[in-house]
Design a protein around this motif. Structure first.
Motif, short mmCIF file in Angstrom:
data_model
loop_
_atom_site.label_atom_id
_atom_site.label_comp_id
_atom_site.label_asym_id
_atom_site.label_seq_id
_atom_site.Cartn_x
_atom_site.Cartn_y
_atom_site.Cartn_z
N MET A 1 13.06 -18.12 -6.58
CA MET A 1 13.02 -19.39 -6.47
C MET A 1 11.43 -19.37 -7.02
SD MET A 1 14.17 -22.10 -8.31
CE MET A 1 13.31 -23.56 -8.80
N ARG A 2 10.43 -19.10 -5.50
CA ARG A 2 9.08 -18.83 -5.60
C ARG A 2 8.54 -18.47 -7.08
NH1 ARG A 2 7.12 -19.43 0.86
NH2 ARG A 2 7.69 -21.24 0.77
N PRO A 3 9.20 -16.92 -7.31
CA PRO A 3 8.44 -16.62 -7.94
C PRO A 3 8.34 -17.09 -9.66
CG PRO A 3 9.59 -14.62 -6.90
CD PRO A 3 10.33 -16.48 -6.22
N PHE A 4 9.79 -17.15 -10.00
CA PHE A 4 10.03 -18.50 -10.81
C PHE A 4 8.61 -19.89 -11.02
CE2 PHE A 4 11.99 -22.40 -13.34
CZ PHE A 4 11.62 -21.85 -14.47
N LEU A 5 8.67 -20.58 -9.88
CA LEU A 5 8.15 -21.89 -10.13
C LEU A 5 6.10 -20.79 -10.06
CD1 LEU A 5 8.77 -23.94 -7.15
CD2 LEU A 5 9.54 -24.26 -9.82
N PHE A 6 5.73 -19.31 -9.01
CA PHE A 6 4.24 -19.45 -9.39
C PHE A 6 4.64 -18.45 -11.17
CE2 PHE A 6 2.03 -15.48 -9.67
CZ PHE A 6 0.89 -15.91 -9.05
N LEU A 8 5.70 -20.10 -13.96
CA LEU A 8 5.83 -20.94 -14.35
C LEU A 8 4.35 -21.83 -14.06
CD1 LEU A 8 7.54 -23.61 -16.15
CD2 LEU A 8 8.09 -24.23 -14.35
N ALA A 9 3.99 -21.93 -13.53
CA ALA A 9 2.22 -22.06 -13.14
C ALA A 9 1.17 -22.39 -13.55
CB ALA A 9 2.58 -22.77 -11.18
N ALA A 10 1.72 -20.29 -13.10
CA ALA A 10 0.57 -19.75 -14.44
C ALA A 10 0.52 -19.73 -15.75
CB ALA A 10 0.62 -17.81 -13.82
N PHE A 11 1.90 -20.03 -16.64
CA PHE A 11 1.81 -19.49 -17.47
C PHE A 11 1.48 -21.18 -17.98
CE2 PHE A 11 4.44 -16.63 -17.41
CZ PHE A 11 4.31 -15.30 -17.60
N PHE A 12 1.20 -22.79 -17.37
CA PHE A 12 0.70 -23.15 -18.05
C PHE A 12 -0.68 -23.75 -17.33
CE2 PHE A 12 -0.87 -28.28 -15.75
CZ PHE A 12 -0.02 -28.57 -17.12
N PHE A 13 -1.25 -22.94 -16.68
CA PHE A 13 -2.56 -22.71 -16.64
C PHE A 13 -3.31 -22.20 -17.36
CE2 PHE A 13 -1.20 -25.52 -12.57
CZ PHE A 13 -2.22 -26.56 -12.44
N LEU A 14 -2.69 -21.09 -18.06
CA LEU A 14 -3.96 -19.86 -18.54
C LEU A 14 -3.00 -19.97 -19.83
CD1 LEU A 14 -2.60 -16.85 -16.66
CD2 LEU A 14 -4.54 -18.30 -16.78
#
Length: 63
Positions: A1-6, A8-14
């Motif tokens: 679950m942590r890799p998915f959240l990471f 998701l956050a990376a794509f959101f900010f980039l």
């Protein structure tokens, strides 16, 4: 679950970050297709999707 959240956050900010390498080019790759030209650019042609082909204004050299 942590890799998915990471990811998701990376794509959101980039996502909003733009890279000129992926922008549409025009006039033998010297211009770029944008919605409006900046003050230091001039409109030289039209691109697809109602975009303008802008080139950076080159100063005249007195020689």
């Amino acid at each position: 679950m942590r890799p998915f959240l990471f990811l998701l956050a990376a794509f959101f900010f980039l996502g909003p970050a733009r890279n000129e390498f992926f922008d549409e080019k025009c006039i033998k790759l010297k211009g770029k297709c944008v919605s409006s030209c900046q003050k230091t650019e001039e409109l030289v042609a039209l691109c697809r999707k109602a975009l303008k082909c802008c080139l950076v204004v080159q100063p005249c050299l007195n020689s």
